[in-house]
Design a protein around this motif. Structure first.
Motif, PDB file in Angstrom:
ATOM      1  N   HIS A  15       0.949  -1.331  -0.063  1.00 20.83           N
ATOM      2  CA  HIS A  15       0.010   0.215  -0.028  1.00 20.83           C
ATOM      3  C   HIS A  15       0.776   1.299   0.033  1.00 20.83           C
ATOM      4  N   ILE A  16       0.143   2.187  -0.722  1.00 23.12           N
ATOM      5  CA  ILE A  16       1.269   3.464  -0.866  1.00 23.12           C
ATOM      6  C   ILE A  16       0.043   4.600  -0.786  1.00 23.12           C
ATOM      7  N   THR A  17       0.329   5.947  -0.378  1.00 18.79           N
ATOM      8  CA  THR A  17      -0.464   6.894  -0.207  1.00 18.79           C
ATOM      9  C   THR A  17      -0.506   7.754  -1.625  1.00 18.79           C
ATOM     10  N   LYS A  18      -1.732   7.752  -2.194  1.00 14.02           N
ATOM     11  CA  LYS A  18      -2.036   8.557  -3.359  1.00 14.02           C
ATOM     12  C   LYS A  18      -2.405   9.931  -2.836  1.00 14.02           C
ATOM     13  N   ILE A  19      -1.772  11.045  -3.436  1.00 19.59           N
ATOM     14  CA  ILE A  19      -1.635  12.514  -2.980  1.00 19.59           C
ATOM     15  C   ILE A  19      -2.235  13.171  -4.257  1.00 19.59           C
ATOM     16  N   SER A  20      -3.483  13.816  -4.222  1.00 18.10           N
ATOM     17  CA  SER A  20      -3.969  14.590  -5.084  1.00 18.10           C
ATOM     18  C   SER A  20      -4.264  16.011  -4.758  1.00 18.10           C
ATOM     19  N   PRO A  21      -3.723  16.830  -5.811  1.00 20.11           N
ATOM     20  CA  PRO A  21      -3.958  18.461  -5.595  1.00 20.11           C
ATOM     21  C   PRO A  21      -5.223  18.828  -5.368  1.00 20.11           C
ATOM     22  N   PRO A  22      -5.403  20.078  -4.865  1.00 19.74           N
ATOM     23  CA  PRO A  22      -4.532  21.128  -4.696  1.00 19.74           C
ATOM     24  C   PRO A  22      -3.825  20.680  -3.499  1.00 19.74           C
ATOM     25  N   TYR A  23      -2.345  21.100  -3.674  1.00 14.40           N
ATOM     26  CA  TYR A  23      -1.629  20.599  -2.502  1.00 14.40           C
ATOM     27  C   TYR A  23      -1.651  21.686  -1.277  1.00 14.40           C
ATOM     28  N   ALA A  24      -2.278  22.809  -1.572  1.00 10.95           N
ATOM     29  CA  ALA A  24      -2.573  23.604  -0.253  1.00 10.95           C
ATOM     30  C   ALA A  24      -3.330  22.758   0.690  1.00 10.95           C
ATOM     31  N   ALA A  25      -4.276  21.975   0.188  1.00 12.80           N
ATOM     32  CA  ALA A  25      -5.265  21.126   1.152  1.00 12.80           C
ATOM     33  C   ALA A  25      -5.480  19.796   0.038  1.00 12.80           C
ATOM     34  N   PRO A  26      -4.206  18.964   0.184  1.00 18.10           N
ATOM     35  CA  PRO A  26      -4.141  17.818  -0.528  1.00 18.10           C
ATOM     36  C   PRO A  26      -5.234  16.828  -0.214  1.00 18.10           C
ATOM     37  N   LYS A  27      -5.655  15.862  -1.072  1.00 20.73           N
ATOM     38  CA  LYS A  27      -6.505  14.585  -0.607  1.00 20.73           C
ATOM     39  C   LYS A  27      -5.386  13.559  -0.545  1.00 20.73           C
ATOM     40  N   PHE A  28      -5.563  12.663   0.386  1.00 17.36           N
ATOM     41  CA  PHE A  28      -4.846  11.517   0.831  1.00 17.36           C
ATOM     42  C   PHE A  28      -5.652  10.147   0.503  1.00 17.36           C
ATOM     43  N   GLU A  29      -5.361   9.082  -0.271  1.00 13.97           N
ATOM     44  CA  GLU A  29      -5.988   8.004  -0.171  1.00 13.97           C
ATOM     45  C   GLU A  29      -5.116   6.794  -0.247  1.00 13.97           C
ATOM     46  N   ALA A  30      -5.474   5.760   0.492  1.00 14.19           N
ATOM     47  CA  ALA A  30      -4.848   4.352   0.489  1.00 14.19           C
ATOM     48  C   ALA A  30      -4.761   3.776  -0.804  1.00 14.19           C
ATOM     49  N   ASP A  31      -3.815   3.318  -1.671  1.00 13.05           N
ATOM     50  CA  ASP A  31      -3.913   2.750  -2.769  1.00 13.05           C
ATOM     51  C   ASP A  31      -2.678   1.685  -2.952  1.00 13.05           C
ATOM     52  N   VAL A  32      -3.184   0.485  -3.882  1.00 13.08           N
ATOM     53  CA  VAL A  32      -2.543  -0.561  -3.974  1.00 13.08           C
ATOM     54  C   VAL A  32      -1.026  -0.376  -4.640  1.00 13.08           C
ATOM     55  N   CYS A  33       0.109  -0.874  -4.139  1.00 15.42           N
ATOM     56  CA  CYS A  33       1.180  -0.594  -4.831  1.00 15.42           C
ATOM     57  C   CYS A  33       1.078  -1.196  -6.347  1.00 15.42           C
ATOM     58  N   THR A  34       1.816  -0.799  -7.130  1.00  5.33           N
ATOM     59  CA  THR A  34       1.906  -1.490  -8.344  1.00  5.33           C
ATOM     60  C   THR A  34       2.549  -2.615  -8.558  1.00  5.33           C
ATOM     61  N   SER A  35       3.481  -2.798  -7.528  1.00  3.59           N
ATOM     62  CA  SER A  35       4.257  -4.043  -7.487  1.00  3.59           C
ATOM     63  C   SER A  35       3.451  -5.353  -7.119  1.00  3.59           C
ATOM     64  N   VAL A  36       2.166  -5.047  -6.492  1.00  2.00           N
ATOM     65  CA  VAL A  36       1.599  -6.175  -6.385  1.00  2.00           C
ATOM     66  C   VAL A  36       0.843  -6.998  -7.485  1.00  2.00           C
ATOM     67  N   SER A  37       1.027  -8.299  -7.481  1.00  2.00           N
ATOM     68  CA  SER A  37       0.638  -9.002  -8.404  1.00  2.00           C
ATOM     69  C   SER A  37      -0.925  -8.858  -8.987  1.00  2.00           C
ATOM     70  N   ALA A  38      -1.286  -9.160 -10.155  1.00  2.00           N
ATOM     71  CA  ALA A  38      -2.668  -9.114 -10.643  1.00  2.00           C
ATOM     72  C   ALA A  38      -3.392 -10.213  -9.901  1.00  2.00           C
ATOM     73  N   LYS A  39      -2.888 -11.381  -9.587  1.00  2.00           N
ATOM     74  CA  LYS A  39      -3.530 -12.315  -8.610  1.00  2.00           C
ATOM     75  C   LYS A  39      -3.723 -11.666  -7.312  1.00  2.00           C
ATOM     76  N   SER A  40      -3.006 -11.063  -6.624  1.00  2.00           N
ATOM     77  CA  SER A  40      -3.247 -10.639  -5.357  1.00  2.00           C
ATOM     78  C   SER A  40      -4.023  -9.200  -5.157  1.00  2.00           C
ATOM     79  N   ARG A  41      -4.074  -8.475  -6.254  1.00  2.00           N
ATOM     80  CA  ARG A  41      -4.570  -7.083  -6.294  1.00  2.00           C
ATOM     81  C   ARG A  41      -5.986  -7.249  -5.829  1.00  2.00           C
ATOM     82  N   PRO A  42      -7.022  -7.720  -6.188  1.00  2.00           N
ATOM     83  CA  PRO A  42      -8.304  -7.717  -5.749  1.00  2.00           C
ATOM     84  C   PRO A  42      -8.327  -8.229  -4.299  1.00  2.00           C
TER      85      PRO A  42
END
Length: 275
Positions: free
Chosen positions: A164-191
């Motif tokens: 898991h990695i934190t996805k950070i979305s602008p505007p950066y003065a007040a960003p939105k943070f979301e938990a996201d699955v790392c790109t390294s996670v296999s297609a089988k394990s991702r769901p």
């Protein structure tokens, strides 16, 4: 941190659930036939590593209420006081189910409804923070759901990976943070990893945690003279987080998310005088 754990490390010994159930049977007048069914179902639980495909026994009253009461009123007399040790352990410091920096409850991996028979059996009890425990409720491992949450006693191999990695979305003065699955996670394990994050991480608490870390960075960047030095500071934060809290804590995910977001790194540096 969202990680694999060992029950014997928490309790300092192995728990013999068969002996516990045998000792409890005369206290609650548990018929041998029901006790036998529970032991067979629990053997399947261990074999299938907590799979939500295990059929619930569907025990008639009063047994579901009796088992729930034993869990709730756990005591030395009933031989269940060790459950409090799971809830109060300070061995890990991070919630093994969601990765937040606290835990003080016990989560029933397969929920008591409909699996009342697993109410006080050790491998179905995991330390958890109250927020993610409440969020999962009976939904994360609902019977026959196509996915189930990650089991900290069984999913050792998967939980050792970066998930898991934190996805950070602008505007950066007040960003939105979301938990996201790392790109390294296999297609089988991702769901399954996606399901676990969706069901375990409370978005409000996660946002607040990241807001606090973001505010700290905004103060630290004021003492940094070059963008190269600033990137080094963030990289050191990320390395320290991995070393102290493991690959899947909120702290690790946050700093790794910053490190991989060039726009966020640059914005923090460019706006250092405004912090």
């Amino acid at each position: 941190r969202m990680r694999s754990i060992k029950l014997a490390d928490i309790l300092g010994k192995k728990v013999d659930d068969d002996d516990i159930l045998k000792a409890l049977a005369p206290q609650i007048s548990l018929p041998p036939a029901i006790r036998g069914k529970i032991l067979l179902s629990y053997a399947e639980y261990r074999l299938k590593k907590g799979s939500n495909s295990i059929p619930a026994l569907g025990l008639n009253a009063p047994w579901p209420d009796k088992f729930s009461a034993l869990y709730t009123g756990r005591s030395q007399v009933s031989g269940l006081s060790w459950i409090d040790t799971i809830a109060n352990t300070t061995l890990y410091g991070y919630c093994p189910m969601c990765g937040s920096e606290t835990h003080k409850t016990v989560d029933h991996f397969l929920p008591r409804k409909p699996w009342a028979e697993f109410s006080f059996l050790s491998l179905n009890l995991v330390p958890s923070c109250g927020t993610c425990n409440g969020k999962r409720g009976n939904r994360a491992n609902a019977p026959h759901s196509p996915h189930r949450a990650l089991h900290p006693f069984y999913d050792h191999r998967l939980l050792k990976q970066r998930l898991h990695i934190t996805k950070i979305s602008p505007p950066y003065a007040a960003p939105k943070f979301e938990a996201d699955v790392c790109t390294s996670v296999s297609a089988k394990s991702r769901p399954r990893v996606t399901h676990h994050l969706d069901q375990s991480i409370d978005e409000v608490e996660y946002q607040q945690f990241c807001n606090n870390r973001w505010s700290e960075l905004r103060q630290q960047v004021r003492r940094t003279s070059t963008i190269a030095k600033w990137k080094k500071v963030i990289r050191e934060h990320c390395d320290d987080a991995i070393a102290t809290s493991g690959p899947n804590s909120w702290r690790t995910a946050f700093f790794d998310g910053i490190l991989k977001n060039r726009d966020a790194v640059q914005w923090l540096f460019d706006n250092r005088a405004k912090a």
